[in-house]
Structure formats: structure tokens, C-alpha cells
Design a protein around this motif. Structure first.
Motif, PDB file in Angstrom:
ATOM      1  N   TRP A  59      42.951  47.036  45.958  1.00  0.00           N
ATOM      2  CA  TRP A  59      43.310  46.919  47.370  1.00  0.00           C
ATOM      3  C   TRP A  59      43.090  45.488  47.863  1.00  0.00           C
ATOM      4  O   TRP A  59      43.943  44.915  48.552  1.00  0.00           O
ATOM      5  CB  TRP A  59      42.473  47.903  48.186  1.00  0.00           C
ATOM      6  CG  TRP A  59      42.843  47.980  49.638  1.00  0.00           C
ATOM      7  CD1 TRP A  59      43.778  48.790  50.208  1.00  0.00           C
ATOM      8  CD2 TRP A  59      42.275  47.205  50.711  1.00  0.00           C
ATOM      9  NE1 TRP A  59      43.838  48.577  51.568  1.00  0.00           N
ATOM     10  CE2 TRP A  59      42.929  47.613  51.889  1.00  0.00           C
ATOM     11  CE3 TRP A  59      41.293  46.227  50.772  1.00  0.00           C
ATOM     12  CZ2 TRP A  59      42.608  47.057  53.124  1.00  0.00           C
ATOM     13  CZ3 TRP A  59      40.981  45.671  51.998  1.00  0.00           C
ATOM     14  CH2 TRP A  59      41.629  46.091  53.162  1.00  0.00           C
ATOM     15  N   LEU A  60      41.948  44.908  47.498  1.00  0.00           N
ATOM     16  CA  LEU A  60      41.676  43.529  47.900  1.00  0.00           C
ATOM     17  C   LEU A  60      42.689  42.567  47.292  1.00  0.00           C
ATOM     18  O   LEU A  60      43.176  41.650  47.967  1.00  0.00           O
ATOM     19  CB  LEU A  60      40.265  43.123  47.465  1.00  0.00           C
ATOM     20  CG  LEU A  60      39.092  43.395  48.395  1.00  0.00           C
ATOM     21  CD1 LEU A  60      37.812  42.879  47.759  1.00  0.00           C
ATOM     22  CD2 LEU A  60      39.309  42.747  49.756  1.00  0.00           C
ATOM     23  N   VAL A  65      43.464  38.489  47.866  1.00  0.00           N
ATOM     24  CA  VAL A  65      42.191  37.975  47.364  1.00  0.00           C
ATOM     25  C   VAL A  65      42.237  37.958  45.833  1.00  0.00           C
ATOM     26  O   VAL A  65      42.722  38.904  45.213  1.00  0.00           O
ATOM     27  CB  VAL A  65      41.010  38.845  47.839  1.00  0.00           C
ATOM     28  CG1 VAL A  65      39.683  38.284  47.350  1.00  0.00           C
ATOM     29  CG2 VAL A  65      41.016  38.961  49.366  1.00  0.00           C
ATOM     30  N   ARG A  66      41.731  36.887  45.235  1.00  0.00           N
ATOM     31  CA  ARG A  66      41.608  36.839  43.783  1.00  0.00           C
ATOM     32  C   ARG A  66      40.329  37.567  43.400  1.00  0.00           C
ATOM     33  O   ARG A  66      39.224  37.135  43.754  1.00  0.00           O
ATOM     34  CB  ARG A  66      41.545  35.389  43.315  1.00  0.00           C
ATOM     35  CG  ARG A  66      41.362  35.226  41.811  1.00  0.00           C
ATOM     36  CD  ARG A  66      42.642  35.459  41.067  1.00  0.00           C
ATOM     37  NE  ARG A  66      42.425  35.521  39.624  1.00  0.00           N
ATOM     38  CZ  ARG A  66      43.396  35.615  38.727  1.00  0.00           C
ATOM     39  NH1 ARG A  66      44.651  35.627  39.124  1.00  0.00           N
ATOM     40  NH2 ARG A  66      43.120  35.684  37.450  1.00  0.00           N
ATOM     41  N   VAL A  87      49.169  44.491  39.282  1.00  0.00           N
ATOM     42  CA  VAL A  87      48.624  43.842  40.482  1.00  0.00           C
ATOM     43  C   VAL A  87      48.205  42.423  40.143  1.00  0.00           C
ATOM     44  O   VAL A  87      47.359  42.199  39.278  1.00  0.00           O
ATOM     45  CB  VAL A  87      47.423  44.636  41.038  1.00  0.00           C
ATOM     46  CG1 VAL A  87      46.836  43.926  42.258  1.00  0.00           C
ATOM     47  CG2 VAL A  87      47.841  46.052  41.397  1.00  0.00           C
ATOM     48  N   GLY A  88      48.794  41.455  40.812  1.00  0.00           N
ATOM     49  CA  GLY A  88      48.449  40.056  40.568  1.00  0.00           C
ATOM     50  C   GLY A  88      47.106  39.684  41.163  1.00  0.00           C
ATOM     51  O   GLY A  88      46.625  40.306  42.113  1.00  0.00           O
ATOM     52  N   GLY A  89      46.487  38.661  40.576  1.00  0.00           N
ATOM     53  CA  GLY A  89      45.216  38.175  41.110  1.00  0.00           C
ATOM     54  C   GLY A  89      44.053  39.089  40.856  1.00  0.00           C
ATOM     55  O   GLY A  89      43.046  39.051  41.584  1.00  0.00           O
TER      56      GLY A  89
END
Length: 211
Positions: A59-60, A65-66, A87-89
Motif C-alpha cells: 500500500w505504501l 514510497v520506496r 508493485v514498483g518501489g
């Protein structure tokens, strides 16, 4: 003690299949109850201790957010990597959180633990490691279930009789605050968030690296 073997059995009923939705960051086990993501301020980077299924980390990450999630359980890490591969990061590390925090030279804007590894590691060793992993102005946020006074300190938690238990550390808010400051945090706020309708409360703590 084998933490990995213990946590490999956590939520074993859903190792495969379609991933659930990411879970908004919250600190109590009651959806929408108590403080939320605002406790993290607006980080660019975050480290989750005991990331488990990785729902909050995902979710973050989707919020920009990384995020690095660390968990000692190979089963939990493999599932999280599979569920959130798109999901990236977002990265998941399979390692004991204290070992990882001691060996890495990375720093993050926030380190957090939601009923996670901060509850299952000796704060005398974990908290100083967390302090060193925070960027200037960073913060450490953690939560755990409210515990009866007679169970303060380390107690052994067991899921089932045939598997060795793991220690869990529980303290009242004032003791957590003192331990955060002893670890080098400039300030700390710890409180018990009551559960809804008399439900179990949650201890929520924040330590800041600066004023």
C-alpha cells in the motif's frame, strides 16, 4: 530458538492464490480505528520490520514510497514477493531483522513495525540498530497488543504445542518511552489506543531522531 520455523507457520492457509488488496497503514487490528499513516509523516523511503504478507508495504509503495520489507520467514517472504511482484518501489528481504539492520549501511526516512518484529526482538539490541538506520529527522513507529502487567518483559509465545515458541517483549508506555530514549532517540511518545467497544487495546509508539 528458530524464529524462521515459527513464522513459516503464520497464516499457512493462504500461501498461494490471488493476492488480497493492499492494506492501508494502521496500527491497531481494527480497520479504520486509531491512528493511521499520518504517524509516518510523508516519507520517501520506509523500512518495515516483520513485513509478513506485505500488504501495508504494498500500500505504501503504491502511494509512492520506496519500501523495503524484512522478514525472517522464507515462506512469508516468498509469498509477499509473489503477491506484489508488479508493485514498483517495493523490495522484500528474507533475513532476521536485527541481522539485517546490523549489516546494512542504508538509511530510511521511517522504520516501522505493525504488531511485528519490534514486538519479538529484545529492544535493548533492536532499538539502537533502528536508530542507526534512520536518516536525519527520521522516525520509528511501532505497535503491539496491550498486555497484562504480569506478562511484562519477555514471555514465550506459542502457536501450537509441537512447535517451539518465540519470545515476545511487552511493556507499558512509559517503559517503552524510556527504552527509546536510552537507544538514542531525541524524543518519544507512546500511548495505549483503546479497542472499540471494550476490545483489546494497542500500544503505539513513536521515536524521533530530532526535536
Amino acid at each position: 530458538m528458530n524464529r524462521a520455523a515459527y513464522w513459516d507457520l503464520y497464516k499457512p492457509s493462504s500461501p498461494h492464490g490471488t493476492p488480497p488488496d493492499p492494506l492501508p497503514v494502521g496500527w491497531t487490528p481494527y480497520t479504520g480505528h486509531g491512528p493511521g499513516v499520518e504517524l509516518l509523516a510523508e516519507p520517501r523511503t520506509a523500512l518495515e520490520l516483520g513485513s509478513g504478507e506485505g500488504r501495508e508495504a504494498a500500500w505504501l509503495a503504491r502511494s509512492g514510497v520506496r519500501v523495503t520489507g524484512v522478514d525472517v520467514s522464507p515462506v512469508q517472504v516468498a509469498r509477499a514477493r509473489r503477491w506484489w511482484a508488479g508493485v514498483g518501489g517495493l523490495d522484500f528481504v528474507g533475513e532476521d531483522v536485527e541481522t539485517y539492520a546490523a549489516r546494512t549501511d542504508r538509511v530510511w526516512d521511517v522504520v516501522y513495525s505493525i504488531w511485528g518484529a519490534a514486538w519479538f526482538c529484545d529492544p535493548a539490541s533492536l532499538f539502537p540498530l533502528v536508530r542507526r538506520r534512520l536518516a536525519p529527522g527520521g522516525r520509528f513507529v511501532f505497535s503491539h497488543g496491550e498486555t497484562a502487567p504480569e506478562l511484562y518483559g519477555p514471555e514465550i509465545l506459542r502457536h501450537r504445542a509441537d512447535v517451539a515458541g518465540v519470545p515476545r517483549w511487552c511493556y507499558p508506555p512509559q517503559e517503552w518511552g524510556a527504552r527509546l530514549k536510552a537507544a538514542g532517540f531525541a524524543s518519544a511518545e507512546v500511548e495505549v489506543v483503546p479497542g472499540p467497544e471494550g476490545g483489546r487495546g494497542t500500544v503505539v509508539g513513536v521515536g524521533w531522531t530530532g526535536p
